[in-house]
Design a protein around this motif. Structure first.
Motif, PDB file in Angstrom:
ATOM      1  N   GLN A 115       6.991  15.208  19.664  1.00  0.00           N
ATOM      2  CA  GLN A 115       7.799  16.246  20.292  1.00  0.00           C
ATOM      3  C   GLN A 115       8.900  16.717  19.336  1.00  0.00           C
ATOM      4  O   GLN A 115       9.561  15.909  18.681  1.00  0.00           O
ATOM      5  CB  GLN A 115       8.424  15.729  21.583  1.00  0.00           C
ATOM      6  N   SER A 116       9.109  18.008  19.293  1.00  0.00           N
ATOM      7  CA  SER A 116      10.130  18.580  18.417  1.00  0.00           C
ATOM      8  C   SER A 116      11.499  17.990  18.703  1.00  0.00           C
ATOM      9  O   SER A 116      12.305  17.768  17.799  1.00  0.00           O
ATOM     10  CB  SER A 116      10.164  20.100  18.578  1.00  0.00           C
ATOM     11  N   GLY A 117      11.780  17.723  19.974  1.00  0.00           N
ATOM     12  CA  GLY A 117      13.077  17.186  20.358  1.00  0.00           C
ATOM     13  C   GLY A 117      13.370  15.812  19.814  1.00  0.00           C
ATOM     14  O   GLY A 117      14.518  15.363  19.850  1.00  0.00           O
ATOM     15  N   VAL A 118      12.365  15.110  19.292  1.00  0.00           N
ATOM     16  CA  VAL A 118      12.595  13.797  18.689  1.00  0.00           C
ATOM     17  C   VAL A 118      13.250  13.945  17.323  1.00  0.00           C
ATOM     18  O   VAL A 118      14.196  13.220  16.992  1.00  0.00           O
ATOM     19  CB  VAL A 118      11.263  13.018  18.560  1.00  0.00           C
ATOM     20  N   LEU A 119      12.764  14.874  16.522  1.00  0.00           N
ATOM     21  CA  LEU A 119      13.154  14.931  15.109  1.00  0.00           C
ATOM     22  C   LEU A 119      14.129  16.051  14.763  1.00  0.00           C
ATOM     23  O   LEU A 119      14.899  15.920  13.817  1.00  0.00           O
ATOM     24  CB  LEU A 119      11.907  15.094  14.232  1.00  0.00           C
ATOM     25  N   ARG A 120      14.097  17.130  15.492  1.00  0.00           N
ATOM     26  CA  ARG A 120      14.842  18.314  15.042  1.00  0.00           C
ATOM     27  C   ARG A 120      16.269  18.312  15.570  1.00  0.00           C
ATOM     28  O   ARG A 120      16.498  18.144  16.769  1.00  0.00           O
ATOM     29  CB  ARG A 120      14.129  19.593  15.512  1.00  0.00           C
TER      30      ARG A 120
ATOM     31  N   ILE B 270      27.602  17.156  13.601  1.00  0.00           N
ATOM     32  CA  ILE B 270      27.634  17.199  12.140  1.00  0.00           C
ATOM     33  C   ILE B 270      26.639  16.238  11.507  1.00  0.00           C
ATOM     34  O   ILE B 270      25.938  16.577  10.563  1.00  0.00           O
ATOM     35  CB  ILE B 270      29.058  16.891  11.628  1.00  0.00           C
ATOM     36  N   SER B 271      26.554  15.025  12.017  1.00  0.00           N
ATOM     37  CA  SER B 271      25.789  13.971  11.353  1.00  0.00           C
ATOM     38  C   SER B 271      24.375  13.878  11.894  1.00  0.00           C
ATOM     39  O   SER B 271      24.158  13.796  13.114  1.00  0.00           O
ATOM     40  CB  SER B 271      26.505  12.627  11.535  1.00  0.00           C
ATOM     41  N   HIS B 272      23.406  13.897  10.988  1.00  0.00           N
ATOM     42  CA  HIS B 272      21.995  13.778  11.356  1.00  0.00           C
ATOM     43  C   HIS B 272      21.271  13.067  10.219  1.00  0.00           C
ATOM     44  O   HIS B 272      21.276  13.527   9.091  1.00  0.00           O
ATOM     45  CB  HIS B 272      21.378  15.158  11.589  1.00  0.00           C
ATOM     46  N   PRO B 273      20.623  11.916  10.495  1.00  0.00           N
ATOM     47  CA  PRO B 273      19.948  11.200   9.417  1.00  0.00           C
ATOM     48  C   PRO B 273      18.660  11.884   8.991  1.00  0.00           C
ATOM     49  O   PRO B 273      17.988  12.531   9.805  1.00  0.00           O
ATOM     50  CB  PRO B 273      19.660   9.827  10.029  1.00  0.00           C
ATOM     51  N   ALA B 274      18.312  11.733   7.724  1.00  0.00           N
ATOM     52  CA  ALA B 274      17.000  12.174   7.259  1.00  0.00           C
ATOM     53  C   ALA B 274      15.972  11.114   7.639  1.00  0.00           C
ATOM     54  O   ALA B 274      16.246   9.913   7.565  1.00  0.00           O
ATOM     55  CB  ALA B 274      17.016  12.374   5.750  1.00  0.00           C
ATOM     56  N   ILE B 275      14.793  11.542   8.057  1.00  0.00           N
ATOM     57  CA  ILE B 275      13.719  10.637   8.441  1.00  0.00           C
ATOM     58  C   ILE B 275      12.538  10.871   7.512  1.00  0.00           C
ATOM     59  O   ILE B 275      12.073  12.010   7.360  1.00  0.00           O
ATOM     60  CB  ILE B 275      13.295  10.847   9.910  1.00  0.00           C
TER      61      ILE B 275
ATOM     62  N   THR C 185      19.872   7.357   1.746  1.00  0.00           N
ATOM     63  CA  THR C 185      18.423   7.281   1.668  1.00  0.00           C
ATOM     64  C   THR C 185      17.819   7.560   3.038  1.00  0.00           C
ATOM     65  O   THR C 185      18.315   7.042   4.042  1.00  0.00           O
ATOM     66  CB  THR C 185      17.992   5.879   1.196  1.00  0.00           C
ATOM     67  N   PRO C 186      16.761   8.364   3.106  1.00  0.00           N
ATOM     68  CA  PRO C 186      16.149   8.636   4.416  1.00  0.00           C
ATOM     69  C   PRO C 186      15.727   7.355   5.125  1.00  0.00           C
ATOM     70  O   PRO C 186      15.310   6.380   4.493  1.00  0.00           O
ATOM     71  CB  PRO C 186      14.941   9.508   4.059  1.00  0.00           C
ATOM     72  N   LEU C 187      15.846   7.368   6.447  1.00  0.00           N
ATOM     73  CA  LEU C 187      15.412   6.233   7.257  1.00  0.00           C
ATOM     74  C   LEU C 187      13.890   6.170   7.312  1.00  0.00           C
ATOM     75  O   LEU C 187      13.214   7.200   7.300  1.00  0.00           O
ATOM     76  CB  LEU C 187      15.936   6.370   8.682  1.00  0.00           C
ATOM     77  N   LYS C 188      13.378   4.952   7.388  1.00  0.00           N
ATOM     78  CA  LYS C 188      11.954   4.790   7.622  1.00  0.00           C
ATOM     79  C   LYS C 188      11.598   5.416   8.971  1.00  0.00           C
ATOM     80  O   LYS C 188      12.347   5.308   9.950  1.00  0.00           O
ATOM     81  CB  LYS C 188      11.570   3.321   7.617  1.00  0.00           C
ATOM     82  N   ALA C 189      10.448   6.043   9.036  1.00  0.00           N
ATOM     83  CA  ALA C 189      10.072   6.786  10.239  1.00  0.00           C
ATOM     84  C   ALA C 189      10.018   5.897  11.470  1.00  0.00           C
ATOM     85  O   ALA C 189      10.312   6.344  12.590  1.00  0.00           O
ATOM     86  CB  ALA C 189       8.719   7.467  10.019  1.00  0.00           C
ATOM     87  N   GLY C 190       9.647   4.620  11.290  1.00  0.00           N
ATOM     88  CA  GLY C 190       9.526   3.719  12.420  1.00  0.00           C
ATOM     89  C   GLY C 190      10.829   3.382  13.097  1.00  0.00           C
ATOM     90  O   GLY C 190      10.822   2.753  14.164  1.00  0.00           O
ATOM     91  N   GLU C 191      11.949   3.793  12.530  1.00  0.00           N
ATOM     92  CA  GLU C 191      13.225   3.622  13.219  1.00  0.00           C
ATOM     93  C   GLU C 191      13.376   4.627  14.357  1.00  0.00           C
ATOM     94  O   GLU C 191      14.148   4.404  15.291  1.00  0.00           O
ATOM     95  CB  GLU C 191      14.399   3.788  12.241  1.00  0.00           C
ATOM     96  N   LEU C 192      12.642   5.727  14.285  1.00  0.00           N
ATOM     97  CA  LEU C 192      12.758   6.782  15.293  1.00  0.00           C
ATOM     98  C   LEU C 192      11.475   7.022  16.072  1.00  0.00           C
ATOM     99  O   LEU C 192      11.520   7.402  17.241  1.00  0.00           O
ATOM    100  CB  LEU C 192      13.184   8.108  14.636  1.00  0.00           C
TER     101      LEU C 192
ATOM    102  N   ARG D 117      20.840   2.549  13.094  1.00  0.00           N
ATOM    103  CA  ARG D 117      20.923   4.001  13.084  1.00  0.00           C
ATOM    104  C   ARG D 117      20.001   4.597  14.126  1.00  0.00           C
ATOM    105  O   ARG D 117      18.961   4.047  14.457  1.00  0.00           O
ATOM    106  CB  ARG D 117      20.533   4.556  11.700  1.00  0.00           C
ATOM    107  N   MET D 118      20.363   5.748  14.622  1.00  0.00           N
ATOM    108  CA  MET D 118      19.542   6.490  15.574  1.00  0.00           C
ATOM    109  C   MET D 118      19.969   7.950  15.485  1.00  0.00           C
ATOM    110  O   MET D 118      20.943   8.299  14.816  1.00  0.00           O
ATOM    111  CB  MET D 118      19.734   5.942  16.989  1.00  0.00           C
ATOM    112  N   ILE D 119      19.231   8.785  16.165  1.00  0.00           N
ATOM    113  CA  ILE D 119      19.606  10.202  16.252  1.00  0.00           C
ATOM    114  C   ILE D 119      20.494  10.387  17.470  1.00  0.00           C
ATOM    115  O   ILE D 119      20.184   9.900  18.558  1.00  0.00           O
ATOM    116  CB  ILE D 119      18.355  11.093  16.345  1.00  0.00           C
TER     117      ILE D 119
END
Length: 449
Positions: free
Chosen positions: A16-21, A180-185, A198-205, A332-334
Motif C-alpha cells: 500500500q502506498s500509505g506504508v512507504l510514501r 520533517i523527518s522521514h527515514p529512507a527504506i 543509512t537507509p533502513l532495511k525494508a523488513g523494519e517497515l 525506528r519507524m515511520i
C-alpha cells in the motif's frame, strides 16, 4: 545515502502506498472507522477496496500524492471470519489491542481508555480507511471512490470520521513545522529526509523482507496474508495549546526566551530549523529547506546536548547516532501526523474549548520494539539517556511534578512543574495488508456450521 545494491527488491505493486510514501505538503486527510456487521459484506468491501487502494509502485506517476489506505484491527479480522490459525499468527500486542496495552503506553489518567472518544476503546472498531491528498478536491475524489465501495453494503457501518488539514503555515497546533523527518527504506525508491543516515532495511517497515537484525520479522500466516503487510498504530492526540503557552510564559524571561525554551523542549525552532544546526537563533530559511532541515547527527558535534538537549522531543524520538542504551535503528519507524481542529488564536492563553491536535499514524513491522518501546522507554522514561524517570517535555505523560533539564555552561538550566500538554483521545492497532492479501481476505468463505 544511496540504497545498497544488494538490498532486497520490494514488491511495490503489492505494498500500500500509505506504508512507504510520506504525506504531501500541504495536505488534506480523512480517517474513517467502519464496523463490519456481516462477514460477507466485509469481504466484499475488501474486494472492492483492492481496486481503490493505491500501491507504492510508480513513484513518479501523476497523482502519486493522493492515496487511500486500509487497515484492519484484530477484531476486524475476526469479524471477517479469518481462520483461528491465522489469527493466532499475528503479533501478540496486535491481538491484545491498544486498549489492553494502555498502561504500558502511558495512557493513564486523562489519557486512559475510559476517557477516550467513542468508539475508541470499545467493540466495533474493525476497519480504518485513510485518505490523503495535496488538496481537498483530490481527497474528496479519492474518498468518493472508497465510500462507493460500501455505500450499498448493509453490513458495513461508518462509525467515526476525523477530517484533517494542513494549516496555512503548515505547523502543528503548538506552532512547530511538522512532517520533517522521514527515514529512507531500502528498495523503496523514496528518499529519506536525512542524507547522513543509512537507509533502513525494508523488513523494519514491511513484512517479508530482512530487517536490521538480518532475519525476517514474524509475519501472519499463510504467507499471502502477511507478505508486504505492515502494522500501523493510529492515535488521536489532543493538544492543550493554551497550557503549553502558559508554561513557556511562566518559565521564561521574556518573549525571546520563550522561543528559546520552546525550541529546547522540542529540539527545533518553530520554523523547523534544528537546534543541531542553529543553536543560538532561529533560521526560517533553513527550516523551510527540506534538503537541509533534517541533515544532522548528534554524536560528533553535540554528544552532551548543549545544542539539542538529550531529553528534547526530537532527540528522544530519534536519537540518531547519539550514545544511548540500545541500538537506535531497531526502534525506528515511520511517523505521520496530520492536524485536526482550528488553531488557537495567536497570543491566547486560555483554552477556548475547541478540540485540536494531531491524528498520528506510526508504521512498522515490529509493534513491540518500535512503537511500544519508543512510547514507554523513550517518551515516558529517561533511563536510556541517564535521565532517570524524566519524560518527554512536549508529549510525555507528565503530572505537574516533573522537571526538564537543559544542558548549559556553567550550570544546567532546569524548569519545574512539567504539565501534560498532550492527551490521548483514542487509538487502535491496525494491520495494513498487501493488495494480494486484501484479495485473499475477500475470497474467504464462511466457516461450516
Amino acid at each position: 545515502m544511496a540504497d545498497d545494491p544488494n538490498a532486497a527488491v520490494l514488491d511495490l505493486d503489492d505494498i500500500q502506498s500509505g506504508v512507504l510514501r510520506p504525506r504531501p505538503s500541504p495536505y488534506a486527510a480523512t480517517y474513517i472507522l467502519l464496523r463490519i456487521d456481516a462477514p460477507r459484506d466485509g469481504r466484499e468491501l475488501l474486494r472492492r477496496l483492492s481496486q481503490v487502494v493505491t500501491s507504492a509502485a510508480a513513484p513518479d506517476r501523476p497523482g502519486r500524492d493522493t492515496w487511500v489506505s486500509v487497515a484492519l484491527t484484530f477484531e476486524g479480522l475476526q469479524a471477517l471470519g479469518v481462520p483461528q490459525a491465522s489469527l493466532d499468527s499475528f503479533a501478540w500486542e496486535f491481538r491484545q489491542g491498544m486498549t489492553a496495552r494502555a498502561s504500558a503506553l502511558g495512557d493513564v489518567g486523562p489519557s486512559a481508555p475510559a476517557h477516550w472518544e467513542a468508539p475508541f476503546g470499545g467493540p466495533g472498531v474493525h476497519l480504518i480507511l485513510v485518505g490523503v491528498a495535496p488538496d481537498t478536491a483530490s481527497l474528496e475524489g479519492a474518498l468518493g471512490r472508497a465510500r462507493a465501495a460500501f455505500a450499498d453494503l448493509a453490513g458495513i457501518v461508518p462509525i467515526w470520521r476525523q477530517d484533517c488539514h494542513a494549516p496555512p503555515d503548515e505547523k502543528e497546533p503548538f506552532g512547530f513545522k511538522d512532517g520533517i523527518s522521514h527515514p529512507a527504506i531500502e528498495g523503496s525508491g523514496i528518499p529519506g529526509s536525512n542524507p547522513l543516515e543509512t537507509p533502513l532495511k525494508a523488513g523494519e517497515l514491511v513484512l517479508g523482507y530482512p530487517d536490521e537484525m538480518g532475519g525476517l520479522p514474524p509475519a501472519p500466516q499463510p504467507q499471502v496474508l502477511g507478505l508486504n503487510g505492515s502494522y500501523v498504530v493510529f492515535r488521536k492526540l489532543h493538544q492543550d495549546v493554551a497550557a503549553f503557552r502558559r508554561y513557556l510564559r511562566d518559565n521564561a524571561k521574556g518573549a525571546g526566551d520563550e522561543e528559546l525554551l520552546a525550541a529546547k523542549m522540542m529540539g527545533r525552532w518553530r520554523s523547523g530549523a534544528p537546534l543541531a544546526l542553529c543553536p543560538l537563533h532561529d533560521d526560517p530559511a533553513l527550516g523551510a529547506d527540506a534538503s537541509r532541515n533534517n541533515a544532522f547527527l548528534f554524536r560528533d558535534d553535540d554528544a552532551t546536548g548543549y545544542k539539542t538537549p538529550p531529553g528534547s522531543h526530537v532527540r528522544r524520538c530519534n536519537p540518531r547516532d547519539a550514545e544511548v542504551a540500545g541500538v537506535v535503528r531497531l526502534h525506528r519507524m515511520i511517523r505521520r501526523g496530520t492536524v485536526y481542529g482550528p488553531p488557537l488564536p495567536a497570543g491566547a492563553l486560555e483554552d477556548d474549548g475547541a478540540d485540536r491536535g494531531l491524528m498520528f499514524a506510526f508504521v512498522g513491522a515490529h509493534l513491540k520494539r518500535q512503537f511500544e518501546f519508543v512510547q514507554s522507554e523513550w517518551v515516558n522514561g529517561g533511563e536510556f539517556l541517564g535521565l532517570q524517570d524524566a519524560v518527554d517535555p512536549v508529549t510525555g505523560s507528565a503530572d505537574g511534578t516533573g522537571s526538564y533539564t537543559i544542558p548549559r555552561r556553567p550550570l544546567p538550566r532546569k524548569v519545574h512543574g512539567l504539565a501534560r500538554f498532550v492527551t490521548t483521545r483514542g487509538g487502535a492497532y491496525g494491520f495494513m495488508p498487501g493488495l494480494r492479501a486484501l484479495r485473499w481476505l475477500a475470497d474467504l468463505r464462511d466457516a461450516p456450521p
